[in-house]
Design an enzyme around this catalytic site. Structure first.
Site, PDB file in Angstrom:
ATOM      1  N   GLU A 156     -49.037  -5.430 -16.671  1.00 16.38           N
ATOM      2  CA  GLU A 156     -48.140  -5.131 -15.550  1.00 16.38           C
ATOM      3  C   GLU A 156     -46.707  -5.315 -16.016  1.00 16.38           C
ATOM      4  OE1 GLU A 156     -49.012  -7.261 -11.884  1.00 16.38           O
ATOM      5  OE2 GLU A 156     -46.891  -7.297 -11.365  1.00 16.38           O
ATOM      6  N   GLU A 161     -37.517  -6.587  -9.318  1.00 14.97           N
ATOM      7  CA  GLU A 161     -38.290  -7.412  -8.394  1.00 14.97           C
ATOM      8  C   GLU A 161     -37.513  -8.660  -8.014  1.00 14.97           C
ATOM      9  OE1 GLU A 161     -41.933  -9.082  -9.968  1.00 14.97           O
ATOM     10  OE2 GLU A 161     -42.863  -9.108  -7.993  1.00 14.97           O
TER      11      GLU A 161
END
Ligand SMILES: *[C@@H]1O[C@H](CO)[C@@H](O)[C@H](O)[C@H]1NC(C)=O
Length: 338
Positions: A156, A161
């Site tokens: 990932e 974020e």
């Protein structure tokens, strides 16, 4: 995003179509170029896919299962998201993905939101994401990221974020065991290593290995006030590098659709392929994802320390808390070396 338990059936990428035709033009580096050189020069990148406007709403998948990161959201199907005005295209071609900011909710109830992923998967590439604005605010946890099958086996990559009213973007990898961040890259990057260098998720520890951007325009309110910008990441045999360019600083080669990462400044983050992590083994068949969740594993656990009022679950009840919880996407482009 942490703790992803679901992965979509992967499609293999189609052979890339090189839309530009400059392959035979004179290239002074070409004759002397050695694959073994540590710094490849003058690689030409060709557009493989460009997603924009209605194309995003029509071709990306809408994830509508419960949030694997335990956020207080009900991810909407394509039909529901469009019907409820949570996914739409503005006149200028901007694609908007919103959290419901109309409905009053009783405590404990989930709020409608959107999580979408690309119709194709990618192995390596140069990814350019141009956003006019991103979601932020207390309880809000947005991410622009990519993920392989069988989490965490396919890896990932979290490019953009954060949570709440953060002013610094966090860039994180999550992997299966046997991958750590090579801290010797510090002089080659502008971001700072977050302190947790083990990328592997094990048991309840899904911290991942991260860099933090020191540029306050890299996340949230200041990102938006400056007109957003471009997140670019390059995933190749050297590893994974990521850059942030605020709106006024986007390199001309990106604006012209002929990105030349070798001309850009230092990346914010660089996870180097090598002994500490075999990037090719830990990252494959990635779908691209954009989502906004609320509370959950990260935002729920940090709500009070972030200085947010009351409790996270109560924040979710009031639609006024989500007026800024929307993505405004200019485009997402994927390039491959010619
Ligand atoms: C929801 O947020 C948008 C964008 O900030 C705003 O234009 C709209 O008025 C808000 N909706 C309501 C019902 O206040």
């Amino acid at each position: 995003m942490h703790r992803l338990l679901l992965a979509f059936l992967s499609l293999f990428s189609l052979p890339l179509l090189c839309l530009a035709t400059h392959g035979d033009s004179f290239d002074p580096f070409r004759r002397h170029h050695q694959r073994s050189q540590s710094k490849p020069r003058n690689i030409k990148y060709c557009l493989q896919d460009k997603y924009r406007g209605e194309n995003i709403l029509n071709s990306w998948k809408f994830f509508s299962a419960p949030d694997p990161t335990h956020g207080m959201v009900d991810y909407q199907s394509r039909e529901d998201a469009i019907t409820h005005g949570l996914a739409y295209v503005q006149k200028d071609g901007t694609t908007v993905l919103a959290v419901d900011n109309v409905t009053e909710l009783p405590p404990g109830k989930n709020r409608a939101s959107v999580r979408i992923s690309s119709p194709k998967t990618y192995n390596q590439g140069l990814f350019i994401a141009d956003f006019w604005a991103m979601p932020f605010g207390c309880s809000v946890w947005p991410a622009w990221w990519s993920v392989g099958p069988n989490w965490p086996n396919g890896g990932e990559i979290d490019v953009l974020e954060g949570v709440h009213n953060s002013v610094n973007n966090q860039l994180t990898l999550h992997t299966s065991s046997g991958c750590s961040l090579d801290t010797e890259v510090q002089p080659q990057v502008s971001g700072s290593i977050s302190g947790h260098t083990n990328c592997a998720s094990s048991g309840a520890d899904n911290t991942g290995c991260a860099f933090i951007d020191s540029d306050c325009r890299s996340y949230g309110r200041d990102f938006n006030l400056n007109g957003g910008g471009v997140y670019a990441h390059l995933w190749d045999s050297e590893g994974i590098k990521a850059w942030f360019f605020s709106r006024g600083e986007i390199p001309k080669d990106i604006l012209e659709g002929e990105p030349k990462p070798e001309l850009w400044r230092k990346p914010v983050a660089f996870w180097k392929n090598g002994e500490s992590c075999d990037i090719g083994k830990h990252f494959y068949e990635h779908e691209l994802v954009i989502d906004t969740t609320l509370c959950g594993d990260w935002a729920g656990a940090t709500y009070e320390v972030a200085g947010c009022p009351g409790r996270c679950t109560d924040a979710v009840t009031n639609p006024r808390n989500f007026d800024n919880a929307r993505w405004k996407i200019n485009y997402i482009a994927v390039y491959q070396p010619a």
